[in-house]
Structures are given as structure tokens and as C-alpha cells.
Scaffold this motif. Structure first.
Motif, PDB file in Angstrom:
ATOM      1  N   LEU A 248      22.769 -29.825  18.361  1.00 44.39           N
ATOM      2  CA  LEU A 248      22.054 -30.776  19.218  1.00 44.39           C
ATOM      3  C   LEU A 248      21.550 -32.017  18.477  1.00 44.39           C
ATOM      4  CD1 LEU A 248      20.933 -31.682  21.875  1.00 44.39           C
ATOM      5  CD2 LEU A 248      19.028 -30.074  21.600  1.00 44.39           C
ATOM      6  N   TYR A 249      21.021 -31.860  17.275  1.00 48.09           N
ATOM      7  CA  TYR A 249      20.487 -33.022  16.560  1.00 48.09           C
ATOM      8  C   TYR A 249      21.573 -34.090  16.402  1.00 48.09           C
ATOM      9  CZ  TYR A 249      17.771 -35.748  13.184  1.00 48.09           C
ATOM     10  OH  TYR A 249      17.063 -36.757  12.550  1.00 48.09           O
ATOM     11  N   THR A 250      22.745 -33.670  15.940  1.00 47.59           N
ATOM     12  CA  THR A 250      23.861 -34.609  15.756  1.00 47.59           C
ATOM     13  C   THR A 250      24.300 -35.202  17.083  1.00 47.59           C
ATOM     14  OG1 THR A 250      24.602 -33.307  13.866  1.00 47.59           O
ATOM     15  CG2 THR A 250      26.179 -34.860  14.788  1.00 47.59           C
ATOM     16  N   SER A 251      24.308 -34.377  18.133  1.00 51.65           N
ATOM     17  CA  SER A 251      24.711 -34.863  19.460  1.00 51.65           C
ATOM     18  C   SER A 251      23.755 -35.932  19.976  1.00 51.65           C
ATOM     19  CB  SER A 251      24.779 -33.690  20.448  1.00 51.65           C
ATOM     20  OG  SER A 251      25.766 -32.759  20.052  1.00 51.65           O
ATOM     21  N   LEU A 252      22.478 -35.777  19.684  1.00 54.40           N
ATOM     22  CA  LEU A 252      21.497 -36.794  20.072  1.00 54.40           C
ATOM     23  C   LEU A 252      21.719 -38.076  19.271  1.00 54.40           C
ATOM     24  CD1 LEU A 252      18.340 -34.500  20.247  1.00 54.40           C
ATOM     25  CD2 LEU A 252      19.264 -35.820  22.170  1.00 54.40           C
ATOM     26  N   GLN A 253      21.908 -37.928  17.963  1.00 59.30           N
ATOM     27  CA  GLN A 253      22.142 -39.095  17.101  1.00 59.30           C
ATOM     28  C   GLN A 253      23.353 -39.897  17.551  1.00 59.30           C
ATOM     29  OE1 GLN A 253      22.340 -37.294  13.135  1.00 59.30           O
ATOM     30  NE2 GLN A 253      20.637 -38.606  12.516  1.00 59.30           N
TER      31      GLN A 253
END
Length: 325
Positions: free
Chosen positions: A195-200
Motif C-alpha cells: 500500500l505505501y508504494t501504491s499511494l506514492q
């Protein structure tokens, strides 16, 4: 397929329950996806210490955090085939394995936190834990996971219409997908670890979760708006595979249940502290915390409850939960 066979083969070799005879030391392997700083993990560590003490060292707990043994779904599958002994998963994931659990994921089902505890610690919660046994998953108890709310990158969510056109990450849960759709958003299932990468990268515009998860995941570095609509009170469930449970003696089961109960009380205390700390810290980091009027959100999702009217299992459960004092 080769990778999956190798993966399960390695995990199976790693997590065999050692129980050659009643006097031997037995070790229960518990895998979960949370960070070691999480209140649930701390409660599990405490549970392991208590279990070793109660059993005089004859029954031990070995914990593998941070998805070392796989995602929540993978850990559940490992329990079902007897290759892992215990795990902790969100009700949102468990509903894919034990369908009645989906009732707990319905938005605005509980009046407040105490109402949720009264339901989970009472006959309804006990029935739901037992219902998983037919799927080789025995529920042991519920850890507090607070209330889930929306956090976003580009704009605050003040009312349901603010979700229109927004791609919101949800768990692999049909109930969560239906909720975000009902509120006007575009639900996008993505694993927690991605999720963190997907948000970025802008794959999604936001997500929904409780304050400690928002804080510990560092998602506040990307999402600067946190709207506390508190749409769902979605507990974590501690489970043991029926294969592992059947290998325990009656005495060992008593030890385990007592240690679980003690850890749940401890975790709920830790959770309340962690929740307050998380909100303080994300606000310090520049997150705008919004407390929107919940009434428009409640009204918007009312159709979800109506959709269960013809469901002879879920609709009576909804009514029983709503009527619990």
C-alpha cells in the motif's frame, strides 16, 4: 505453481507442531502480518510468556511477525492444511474463509466501542468464533483494532460525495468493497504490504484504517488528511488451526485459553494508549485530522443493510447485534 509448492513446503517444514508425547515440550507457531511495535504483537509476546509460566515450560509460543510466513490469507491457508498452528487476521480477511464473519464488517453496525465489546465478548461473538471450525479454523478471541476511517492524499473527506472518483484501497473483503461503493468511492483491493508504494505512485488516492495502523505504516508521510468517520469497528481475530487444536490435551487447551483471555485484556489497554499516541503523532507530522458529521455516511450505507433482508443467516445476526445492550 512451483514457487507456491516450494513456499508451502518450506513453511510446512518450519512450522510442524512438536508433540511426540504428553510430557514433551510442545511449541505452537504463530504467524502474523503486524510490526513488532504493534499492540497485538506485544500482547502475543505477553501471551507466550504467560503460557510458558502456566504450563511450567511444557507449552510454548513461537511468534513470526511482519508477514515472515506470508500474508493474512496465506497464513489462514496454512492453518487449514495443518502447516501453521496459529495466526491473527482481520475479520475483513476472515470473512472469505468463514462467511458469517462478514456481519462484523458492516459499516456503522455498532453504536460505540463498548457496544462492540459487549457483542464480541458475548454469545454472538462466541458463536462466530465457533462457526469457523467447519473450515478448520478455531477462533480463540478478539483483539481490539479500533475504528477504521478514511485517509487521503489530495483532499479531505468531509462528506460522502468527497469520495466520488477517489480510488480507495480496501482489504480483500466483499463487505469493504460494497461499503466504499455505497459511499461513492472506487474500491481497490491491495495487500497491506504494497500500500505505501501504491499511494506514492498514485495507484490509489487513499485508504481506510485505524489510527495506529495509519501511524505505524507511515502512510501519514503520503496522506495528509485523516477523516475520522469511524465507519467500521473491525476486530482482529486470534485463531488456531483445528489440526493443532486436536493435538493439544484438555489441560493444554485450558492453559492456552487462559493465556489468550489475559492477553486480550492487556491488548485492549495497549490499544487505547496506542490510538491516542497515533493521533497525536500524525497531527504533529502535519496531518489534518477531520471529525466529519457521521449522519450522511450512515444514511448513505443504509442500503447495504437492506440488501441482507433475504439472507436467513446474516439478517437475524444484524438484528441481534443491534439489539444487544
Amino acid at each position: 505453481m512451483k514457487f507456491h509448492r516450494l513456499y508451502y513446503g518450506l513453511v510446512t517444514a518450519l512450522v510442524v507442531l512438536s508433540c511426540s508425547d504428553e510430557n514433551a515440550v510442545k511449541t505452537l507457531r504463530l504467524g502474523h502480518g503486524l510490526d513488532v511495535s504493534h499492540s497485538v504483537h506485544k500482547a502475543m509476546v505477553s501471551m507466550g510468556e504467560d503460557l510458558a509460566k502456566r504450563s511450567g515450560g511444557r507449552l510454548k509460543l513461537e511468534i513470526y511477525p511482519s508477514q515472515q510466513l506470508g500474508t493474512e490469507r496465506e497464513c489462514l491457508e496454512l492453518l487449514q492444511i495443518g502447516s501453521l498452528d496459529m495466526t491473527k487476521v482481520s475479520v475483513g480477511v476472515l470473512e472469505n474463509f468463514a462467511p458469517k464473519m462478514k456481519v462484523l464488517g458492516l459499516p456503522f453496525l455498532f453504536r460505540d466501542r463498548q457496544h462492540s465489546f459487549d457483542v464480541l465478548d458475548g454469545p454472538i461473538g462466541e458463536m462466530l468464533l465457533k462457526d469457523g471450525e467447519k473450515y478448520w479454523l478455531k477462533g480463540l478471541g478478539y483483539y481490539d483494532a479500533g475504528s477504521r476511517s478514511f485517509y487521503t492524499m489530495n483532499k479531505p473527506i468531509l462528506k460522502p460525495s468527497d469520495l466520488e472518483g477517489e480510488k480507495i484501497r480496501v482489504m480483500e473483503s466483499a463487505t469493504a468493497v460494497n461499503m466504499v461503493k455505497a459511499l461513492g468511492g472506487s474500491p481497490t483491493p491491495i495487500s497491506w504490504g504494497e500500500l505505501y508504494t501504491s499511494l506514492q505512485q498514485g495507484v490509489v488516492d487513499g485508504a481506510e484504517n485505524n489510527p495506529p495502523s495509519f501511524y505505524l505504516s507511515r502512510h501519514y508521510e503520503v496522506c495528509k488528511y485523516y477523516s475520522l468517520d469511524e465507519h467500521t469497528v473491525l476486530p482482529d481475530v486470534l485463531l488456531i488451526g483445528t489440526y493443532a487444536w486436536e493435538k493439544l490435551t484438555e489441560q493444554e487447551r485450558e492453559w492456552l485459553n487462559a493465556s489468550v483471555e489475559k492477553s486480550i485484556k492487556y491488548q485492549r489497554k495497549l490499544w487505547a494508549e496506542a490510538e491516542a499516541e497515533a493521533l497525536r503523532e500524525v497531527e504533529k507530522a502535519g496531518v489534518e485530522i477531520i471529525r466529519p458529521d457521521k449522519a450522511p455516511f450512515v444514511e448513505k450505507v443504509s442500503e447495504i443493510f437492506e440488501s441482507y433482508k433475504d439472507d436467513d443467516e446474516i439478517y437475524p445476526l444484524i438484528k441481534q447485534i443491534q439489539e444487544t445492550n
